[in-house]
Design a protein around this motif. Structure first.
Motif, short mmCIF file in Angstrom:
data_model
loop_
_atom_site.label_atom_id
_atom_site.label_comp_id
_atom_site.label_asym_id
_atom_site.label_seq_id
_atom_site.Cartn_x
_atom_site.Cartn_y
_atom_site.Cartn_z
N ARG A 50 0.84 -1.21 0.00
CA ARG A 50 0.00 0.00 0.00
C ARG A 50 0.88 1.26 0.00
NH1 ARG A 50 -5.25 1.30 1.91
NH2 ARG A 50 -5.41 3.38 2.85
N GLU A 51 1.91 1.25 0.83
CA GLU A 51 2.82 2.40 0.90
C GLU A 51 3.56 2.60 -0.43
OE1 GLU A 51 4.93 5.68 2.10
OE2 GLU A 51 3.20 4.74 3.10
N LEU A 52 3.97 1.52 -1.04
CA LEU A 52 4.64 1.61 -2.35
C LEU A 52 3.73 2.26 -3.39
CD1 LEU A 52 6.56 -1.75 -2.97
CD2 LEU A 52 7.52 0.56 -3.00
N GLN A 88 -4.17 3.90 -14.02
CA GLN A 88 -3.32 4.64 -14.95
C GLN A 88 -2.15 3.81 -15.45
OE1 GLN A 88 -2.40 8.84 -14.06
NE2 GLN A 88 -0.22 8.35 -14.30
N GLU A 89 -1.58 2.97 -14.60
CA GLU A 89 -0.31 2.34 -14.95
C GLU A 89 -0.37 0.84 -15.21
OE1 GLU A 89 2.88 3.72 -12.33
OE2 GLU A 89 2.95 5.35 -13.80
N VAL A 90 -1.44 0.17 -14.80
CA VAL A 90 -1.55 -1.26 -15.07
C VAL A 90 -2.24 -1.44 -16.43
CG1 VAL A 90 -2.61 -3.43 -14.35
CG2 VAL A 90 -1.60 -1.90 -12.65
N TYR A 246 3.06 -5.50 -12.06
CA TYR A 246 3.33 -4.09 -11.77
C TYR A 246 3.86 -3.91 -10.35
CZ TYR A 246 2.30 0.85 -10.84
OH TYR A 246 2.40 2.17 -10.48
N VAL A 247 3.19 -4.55 -9.39
CA VAL A 247 3.65 -4.45 -7.99
C VAL A 247 5.02 -5.08 -7.84
CG1 VAL A 247 3.21 -5.26 -5.64
CG2 VAL A 247 1.33 -4.32 -7.00
N GLU A 255 13.57 0.04 -1.72
CA GLU A 255 14.39 -0.38 -0.58
C GLU A 255 13.45 -0.69 0.57
OE1 GLU A 255 17.41 2.40 0.44
OE2 GLU A 255 18.26 2.48 -1.59
N ILE A 256 13.31 -1.97 0.87
CA ILE A 256 12.35 -2.41 1.88
C ILE A 256 13.09 -3.21 2.93
CG2 ILE A 256 10.26 -3.75 2.30
CD1 ILE A 256 9.49 -3.22 -0.64
N ASP A 257 12.91 -2.84 4.19
CA ASP A 257 13.55 -3.54 5.29
C ASP A 257 12.48 -4.00 6.28
OD1 ASP A 257 16.31 -3.16 4.53
OD2 ASP A 257 16.02 -1.04 5.05
N GLY A 258 12.76 -5.12 6.94
CA GLY A 258 11.87 -5.63 7.99
C GLY A 258 10.85 -6.65 7.51
N ILE A 259 10.65 -6.76 6.19
CA ILE A 259 9.72 -7.74 5.62
C ILE A 259 10.20 -8.08 4.22
CG2 ILE A 259 8.13 -6.04 4.65
CD1 ILE A 259 7.07 -9.31 6.33
N ASP A 260 10.07 -9.34 3.84
CA ASP A 260 10.49 -9.78 2.52
C ASP A 260 9.28 -9.85 1.60
OD1 ASP A 260 11.67 -10.84 0.30
OD2 ASP A 260 12.17 -12.79 1.19
N LEU A 261 9.24 -8.97 0.59
CA LEU A 261 8.13 -8.95 -0.35
C LEU A 261 8.43 -9.74 -1.62
CD1 LEU A 261 6.86 -5.26 -0.23
CD2 LEU A 261 6.15 -7.22 1.14
#
Length: 263
Positions: A50-52, A88-90, A246-247, A255-261
């Motif tokens: 969601r934040e991304l 718009q982007e998908v 897309y996601v 750059e994501i820390d604390g969780i592996d997406l």
């Protein structure tokens, strides 16, 4: 006293997600037995994505334009931004008539008109979570099955005496049935029966002794009739594939820390 380790902070491109929000979101993600951390991880992943998406909406300069989702209910600004950036982007793959025709030609039996059945039943009520009652009901149903197979004319009489369904007033007759009129397990049993046949069916309501009086199998529908259904199914699947890709693209650049997406 044992000190439990703290959960790691989750950051998305330098933005730290509020641990309280993750805890609240975890209530919407049931955890399998013995895996209490599963709900937290699922919630953290959902909020990170969601934040991304919100960050991406800001980057491309989208202004929130909430829409009414139900009478008197409106999207929040964040919900609007996420919807708008995805819209718009998908870019899903468009439906291709030749490919849809191939799907139809390969499995035409999937595209039949609903079958029609005329049936009667005797219901011996027993909840699935009560194995003792289910066993007794099954034993009784087997006895009734033997009786009606030997003396078919007694079906109505036995339905009046034994059935827990209101149809017993009509000798168990249910009338004309089509797809969706009964629970799936009952419908599947009727589909496997021949006219004049008796059978036992287990359902969420108990054990049924079924008599199939008549059936009319639906004809295969022409391609033109099912094309809108094929297009709709394709569009849903194509949008899902495109949105996931897309996601995944956003995750790969973040750059994501604390969780592996990425797992």
């Amino acid at each position: 006293m044992e000190v439990k380790p703290l959960l790691p902070p989750v950051t998305v491109n330098g933005v730290t997600l509020d641990p309280g929000r993750i805890a609240d979101e975890a209530q919407n993600h049931p955890a399998p037995k013995g895996k209490p951390g599963h709900a937290w991880k699922s919630a953290a992943r959902a909020l990170a994505i969601r934040e991304l998406l919100l960050q991406r909406a800001k980057t491309v300069g989208i202004a929130a334009d909430p829409t009414e989702t139900a009478p008197g209910q409106w999207e929040t600004e964040d919900e609007a931004l996420i919807r708008q950036v995805l819209d718009q982007e998908v870019v899903p793959e468009p439906a291709d008539e030749a490919r849809l025709r191939t799907i139809y030609d390969t499995h035409p039996e999937r595209f039949r008109a609903p079958s029609l059945f005329e049936a009667a039943h005797i219901l011996l009520a027993a909840a699935p979570e009560d194995p003792v009652a289910r066993a007794k009901a099954l034993q009784a149903a087997e006895g009734l099955l033997q009786t009606v197979q030997a003396e078919p004319r007694r079906f109505a009489e036995l339905a009046v005496q034994n059935s827990a369904c209101s149809s017993k007033a009509n000798g168990g007759v249910l009338g004309q049935l089509t797809s969706g009129d009964t629970v799936p397990e009952f419908e599947a049993m009727m589909a496997s029966m021949k006219e004049g046949e008796f059978a036992i069916c287990k359902s969420r309501y108990g054990i049924h002794v079924i008599r199939l009086d008549a059936r009319a199998d639906g004809a295969v529908l022409p391609f033109e009739a099912v094309m809108p259904q094929l297009v709709e199914a394709h569009e849903k699947a194509a949008w899902l594939r495109a949105s996931r890709a897309y996601v995944d693209g956003l995750v790969g650049k973040a750059e994501i820390d604390g969780i592996d997406l990425k797992s």
